[in-house]
Design a protein around this motif. Structure first.
Motif, PDB file in Angstrom:
ATOM      1  N   GLU A  48      81.247  17.722  39.746  1.00 34.60           N
ATOM      2  CA  GLU A  48      80.446  16.892  40.648  1.00 34.60           C
ATOM      3  C   GLU A  48      79.953  17.659  41.881  1.00 34.60           C
ATOM      4  N   PRO A  49      79.143  18.703  41.668  1.00 29.26           N
ATOM      5  CA  PRO A  49      78.636  19.471  42.817  1.00 29.26           C
ATOM      6  C   PRO A  49      77.721  18.619  43.687  1.00 29.26           C
ATOM      7  N   SER A  50      77.628  18.970  44.965  1.00 31.60           N
ATOM      8  CA  SER A  50      76.753  18.225  45.868  1.00 31.60           C
ATOM      9  C   SER A  50      75.316  18.729  45.799  1.00 31.60           C
ATOM     10  N   ILE A  51      75.121  19.947  45.291  1.00 32.45           N
ATOM     11  CA  ILE A  51      73.778  20.506  45.104  1.00 32.45           C
ATOM     12  C   ILE A  51      73.693  21.052  43.687  1.00 32.45           C
ATOM     13  N   VAL A  52      72.614  20.689  42.981  1.00 32.23           N
ATOM     14  CA  VAL A  52      72.364  21.174  41.629  1.00 32.23           C
ATOM     15  C   VAL A  52      70.967  21.790  41.628  1.00 32.23           C
ATOM     16  N   ILE A  53      70.862  23.024  41.157  1.00 30.97           N
ATOM     17  CA  ILE A  53      69.567  23.694  41.073  1.00 30.97           C
ATOM     18  C   ILE A  53      69.212  23.820  39.599  1.00 30.97           C
ATOM     19  N   LEU A  54      68.055  23.274  39.227  1.00 33.60           N
ATOM     20  CA  LEU A  54      67.627  23.238  37.829  1.00 33.60           C
ATOM     21  C   LEU A  54      66.285  23.963  37.686  1.00 33.60           C
ATOM     22  N   ASP A  55      66.247  24.962  36.832  1.00 33.44           N
ATOM     23  CA  ASP A  55      65.023  25.710  36.571  1.00 33.44           C
ATOM     24  C   ASP A  55      64.464  25.264  35.228  1.00 33.44           C
ATOM     25  N   LEU A  69      67.504  13.126  31.215  1.00 38.89           N
ATOM     26  CA  LEU A  69      67.352  13.933  32.428  1.00 38.89           C
ATOM     27  C   LEU A  69      66.966  13.047  33.604  1.00 38.89           C
ATOM     28  N   SER A  70      66.019  12.154  33.415  1.00 40.53           N
ATOM     29  CA  SER A  70      65.603  11.247  34.495  1.00 40.53           C
ATOM     30  C   SER A  70      66.764  10.385  34.970  1.00 40.53           C
ATOM     31  N   GLN A  71      67.538   9.863  34.028  1.00 35.47           N
ATOM     32  CA  GLN A  71      68.694   9.039  34.396  1.00 35.47           C
ATOM     33  C   GLN A  71      69.742   9.869  35.133  1.00 35.47           C
ATOM     34  N   THR A  72      69.927  11.107  34.709  1.00 33.32           N
ATOM     35  CA  THR A  72      70.881  12.000  35.376  1.00 33.32           C
ATOM     36  C   THR A  72      70.455  12.265  36.811  1.00 33.32           C
ATOM     37  N   LEU A  73      69.172  12.537  37.015  1.00 33.55           N
ATOM     38  CA  LEU A  73      68.673  12.791  38.367  1.00 33.55           C
ATOM     39  C   LEU A  73      68.844  11.563  39.254  1.00 33.55           C
ATOM     40  N   GLU A  74      68.632  10.397  38.676  1.00 34.38           N
ATOM     41  CA  GLU A  74      68.830   9.163  39.439  1.00 34.38           C
ATOM     42  C   GLU A  74      70.301   8.982  39.808  1.00 34.38           C
ATOM     43  N   ARG A  75      71.209   9.284  38.875  1.00 37.34           N
ATOM     44  CA  ARG A  75      72.648   9.197  39.177  1.00 37.34           C
ATOM     45  C   ARG A  75      73.036  10.182  40.279  1.00 37.34           C
ATOM     46  N   LEU A  76      72.465  11.390  40.240  1.00 35.64           N
ATOM     47  CA  LEU A  76      72.742  12.372  41.291  1.00 35.64           C
ATOM     48  C   LEU A  76      72.311  11.834  42.652  1.00 35.64           C
ATOM     49  N   ARG A  77      71.121  11.259  42.688  1.00 40.54           N
ATOM     50  CA  ARG A  77      70.604  10.708  43.945  1.00 40.54           C
ATOM     51  C   ARG A  77      71.511   9.593  44.458  1.00 40.54           C
ATOM     52  N   LYS A  78      71.935   8.706  43.571  1.00 36.41           N
ATOM     53  CA  LYS A  78      72.772   7.565  43.979  1.00 36.41           C
ATOM     54  C   LYS A  78      74.110   8.012  44.547  1.00 36.41           C
ATOM     55  N   ARG A  79      74.650   9.131  44.063  1.00 34.63           N
ATOM     56  CA  ARG A  79      75.924   9.591  44.601  1.00 34.63           C
ATOM     57  C   ARG A  79      75.746  10.545  45.778  1.00 34.63           C
ATOM     58  N   GLY A  80      74.492  10.711  46.225  1.00 37.68           N
ATOM     59  CA  GLY A  80      74.224  11.497  47.425  1.00 37.68           C
ATOM     60  C   GLY A  80      74.086  12.982  47.192  1.00 37.68           C
ATOM     61  N   ALA A  81      74.004  13.407  45.939  1.00 42.96           N
ATOM     62  CA  ALA A  81      73.818  14.825  45.629  1.00 42.96           C
ATOM     63  C   ALA A  81      72.349  15.203  45.771  1.00 42.96           C
ATOM     64  N   ALA A  92      59.265  16.390  34.810  1.00 43.13           N
ATOM     65  CA  ALA A  92      60.524  16.746  35.467  1.00 43.13           C
ATOM     66  C   ALA A  92      60.529  16.332  36.928  1.00 43.13           C
ATOM     67  N   LEU A  93      59.360  16.126  37.490  1.00 50.33           N
ATOM     68  CA  LEU A  93      59.253  15.831  38.914  1.00 50.33           C
ATOM     69  C   LEU A  93      59.161  14.345  39.217  1.00 50.33           C
ATOM     70  N   ALA A  94      59.116  13.521  38.182  1.00 48.61           N
ATOM     71  CA  ALA A  94      58.966  12.080  38.378  1.00 48.61           C
ATOM     72  C   ALA A  94      60.112  11.486  39.190  1.00 48.61           C
ATOM     73  N   ALA A  95      61.305  12.042  39.048  1.00 47.63           N
ATOM     74  CA  ALA A  95      62.463  11.504  39.765  1.00 47.63           C
ATOM     75  C   ALA A  95      62.615  12.103  41.162  1.00 47.63           C
ATOM     76  N   CYS A  96      61.776  13.073  41.495  1.00 47.15           N
ATOM     77  CA  CYS A  96      61.876  13.731  42.810  1.00 47.15           C
ATOM     78  C   CYS A  96      61.280  12.849  43.892  1.00 47.15           C
ATOM     79  N   ASN A  97      61.880  12.895  45.065  1.00 44.63           N
ATOM     80  CA  ASN A  97      61.293  12.150  46.176  1.00 44.63           C
ATOM     81  C   ASN A  97      60.502  13.064  47.101  1.00 44.63           C
ATOM     82  N   LYS A  98      60.725  14.380  47.031  1.00 40.89           N
ATOM     83  CA  LYS A  98      59.941  15.326  47.831  1.00 40.89           C
ATOM     84  C   LYS A  98      59.539  16.505  46.961  1.00 40.89           C
TER      85      LYS A  98
END
Length: 141
Positions: A48-55, A69-81, A92-98
């Motif tokens: 459960e890292p707080s930062i995940v870098i995905l290439d 992948l989209s669901q995973t990114l949403e789960r990361l956001r919800k837990r504050g990662a 891949a960028l659809a779940a990004c907020n910035k």
């Protein structure tokens, strides 16, 4: 198993011959590119890292993999990662907020995803050139 569940790959692993004990061969050669990529995402989430870098996290994914992948990114956001994504496929960028656009190592655009995309569309319609390839001129994050 928790990381696999967080990455949406637990069920896929259970379907493999031997499940979590499946022999995948050197460098995962017994798996498809998409399967290797999805398992790689689970490995990135281990602990459960707080930062995940995905290439290019969706380079080899099918529709089910993209959804996971989209669901995973949403789960990361919800837990504050924080997830930093380098990609040139917009899905891949659809779940990004910035988004951050780099050109020649310099920030070209940064801000809320919808604002940056609007700026890019404006640049294209006015004849400007926008490079989005992460290993050449620009990168989306």
């Amino acid at each position: 198993m928790k990381a696999a569940k967080d990455a949406g790959v637990h069920d896929m692993i259970q379907r493999l011959e031997g499940g979590y004990n499946c022999q995948v061969g050197p460098a995962g050669t017994a798996l498809s590119g998409g399967q290797r990529q999805r398992i790689g995402l689970a490995r990135a989430l281990y602990g459960e890292p707080s930062i995940v870098i995905l290439d290019e996290p969706n380079a080899n994914l099918d529709q089910a993999g993209e959804a996971a992948l989209s669901q995973t990114l949403e789960r990361l956001r919800k837990r504050g990662a924080i997830a930093v994504i380098v990609a040139h496929r917009m899905q891949a960028l659809a779940a990004c907020n910035k988004l951050l656009i780099l050109e020649n190592g310099q920030q070209k655009h940064f801000g809320p995803r919808q604002d940056v995309i609007a700026q890019l569309r404006g640049a294209r319609s006015s004849g400007g050139v926008v490079a989005l390839h992460p290993h050449k001129q620009g990168a989306l994050t």
